[in-house]
Design a protein around this motif. Structure first.
Motif, short mmCIF file in Angstrom:
data_model
loop_
_atom_site.label_atom_id
_atom_site.label_comp_id
_atom_site.label_asym_id
_atom_site.label_seq_id
_atom_site.Cartn_x
_atom_site.Cartn_y
_atom_site.Cartn_z
N MET A 46 46.14 57.99 29.14
CA MET A 46 44.77 57.99 29.66
C MET A 46 43.98 56.86 29.01
N MET A 47 43.17 56.18 29.81
CA MET A 47 42.33 55.12 29.29
C MET A 47 40.95 55.20 29.91
N ALA A 48 39.94 54.84 29.12
CA ALA A 48 38.58 54.77 29.63
C ALA A 48 38.42 53.53 30.50
N GLY A 49 37.26 53.37 31.12
CA GLY A 49 37.02 52.27 32.03
C GLY A 49 37.22 50.91 31.38
N PRO A 50 37.64 49.92 32.17
CA PRO A 50 37.97 48.60 31.63
C PRO A 50 36.74 47.72 31.41
N ASP A 51 36.97 46.59 30.75
CA ASP A 51 35.94 45.59 30.48
C ASP A 51 35.53 44.87 31.77
N ASN A 55 37.61 43.64 35.32
CA ASN A 55 37.23 43.95 36.70
C ASN A 55 36.97 42.71 37.53
N ARG A 56 36.39 41.69 36.92
CA ARG A 56 36.11 40.46 37.66
C ARG A 56 37.38 39.71 38.00
N ILE A 57 38.37 39.76 37.11
CA ILE A 57 39.65 39.12 37.41
C ILE A 57 40.32 39.83 38.59
N VAL A 58 40.33 41.15 38.58
CA VAL A 58 40.91 41.89 39.70
C VAL A 58 40.23 41.49 41.00
N LEU A 59 38.91 41.39 40.98
CA LEU A 59 38.16 41.00 42.17
C LEU A 59 38.52 39.61 42.64
N ARG A 60 38.67 38.66 41.71
CA ARG A 60 38.98 37.27 42.08
C ARG A 60 40.40 37.13 42.61
N ASP A 90 46.51 47.84 38.66
CA ASP A 90 45.17 47.32 38.95
C ASP A 90 45.05 46.86 40.39
N LEU A 91 46.15 46.38 40.96
CA LEU A 91 46.13 45.93 42.35
C LEU A 91 47.53 46.12 42.94
N VAL A 92 47.56 46.67 44.16
CA VAL A 92 48.80 46.89 44.88
C VAL A 92 48.74 46.09 46.17
N VAL A 93 49.76 45.27 46.42
CA VAL A 93 49.79 44.43 47.61
C VAL A 93 50.98 44.85 48.48
N LEU A 94 50.70 45.16 49.72
CA LEU A 94 51.74 45.49 50.69
C LEU A 94 51.35 44.94 52.05
N PHE A 193 38.99 32.75 36.03
CA PHE A 193 39.39 33.94 35.28
C PHE A 193 38.76 33.90 33.89
N GLY A 194 38.14 34.99 33.50
CA GLY A 194 37.50 35.06 32.19
C GLY A 194 38.49 35.39 31.08
N ILE A 195 38.01 35.30 29.85
CA ILE A 195 38.83 35.57 28.67
C ILE A 195 38.17 36.68 27.85
N LEU A 196 38.98 37.60 27.35
CA LEU A 196 38.45 38.68 26.52
C LEU A 196 38.12 38.14 25.13
#
Length: 205
Positions: A46-51, A55-60, A90-94, A193-196
């Protein structure tokens, strides 16, 4: 209630450890709303919500995959029960409209590519157990986007089974370089893409 912070919480199921019992326990588990929960080779994570960076990388990534041909799904559980696993990439492509019309679990054999964006506490999981699980499930392409090391790792050509499964082909590119995603015919632009920040570097893959 289970206490959850930004670190993964794992637990062993206190029942007879058969695959069916573990899966049943997992699927009936009640967790807080903002918590991501996955079953990875019989272990509940289990993990809490991401940074925001995550989220912005997933969107891009999502925005660069043409929806005329591909469905890009988020918060989608994957049926990899042969590996006692129900991951939520984080993302599934089909291929567009290739999946069932309804249902919680998406069959792994329908998937063309999975994407995981590394968080500060998911390095070993994304590069390790998920790499093995996805290869064992025959996922043709697995893309790891890593804002800790500012790199993308594209894995293709899965071979093997169980914990020995892996990908035969690995391509590493730095943020700012184009990453060719041949199976979906996309050259992924990573320049935005951002950097942590303030995360210890690692040596993966």
């Amino acid at each position: 209630m289970t206490a959850v912070d930004d670190r993964p919480t794992t637990g062993n199921v206190d029942i007879e450890p058969t695959t069916s019992n573990i899966v049943k326990f997992f699927e009936n588990l009640e967790v807080p709303e903002d918590v991501k929960v996955e079953l990875l080779r019989g272990e509940i994570v289990m993990m809490a919500g991401p940074d925001l960076v995550h989220n912005r990388i997933v969107l891009r990534v999502l925005r660069q995959i043409p929806d005329q041909k591909w469905d890009c799904l988020q918060t989608q559980d994957i049926d990899l029960l042969s590996e006692t696993s129900e991951p939520q990439p984080d993302l599934v492509v089909l291929e567009r409209d290739a999946g069932p019309e309804s249902g919680r679990l998406l069959p792994a054999q329908l998937i063309t590519m999975l994407v995981e964006v590394v968080s500060k506490n998911s390095v070993d999981r994304d590069y390790g157990v998920k790499r093995s699980i996805y290869a064992a499930g025959g996922i043709p392409s697995y893309l790891i986007v890593d804002p800790v090391m500012a790199q993308c790792v594209l894995l293709t050509d899965p071979v093997g089974s169980g914990e020995e499964a892996d990908y035969r082909t690995q391509r590493i590119g730095k943020f700012g370089e184009s990453v060719p995603l041949g199976l979906i015919d996309v050259d992924l632009d990573t320049t935005e893409f951002g950097i942590l920040p303030n995360v210890r570097p690692h040596r993966r893959p």
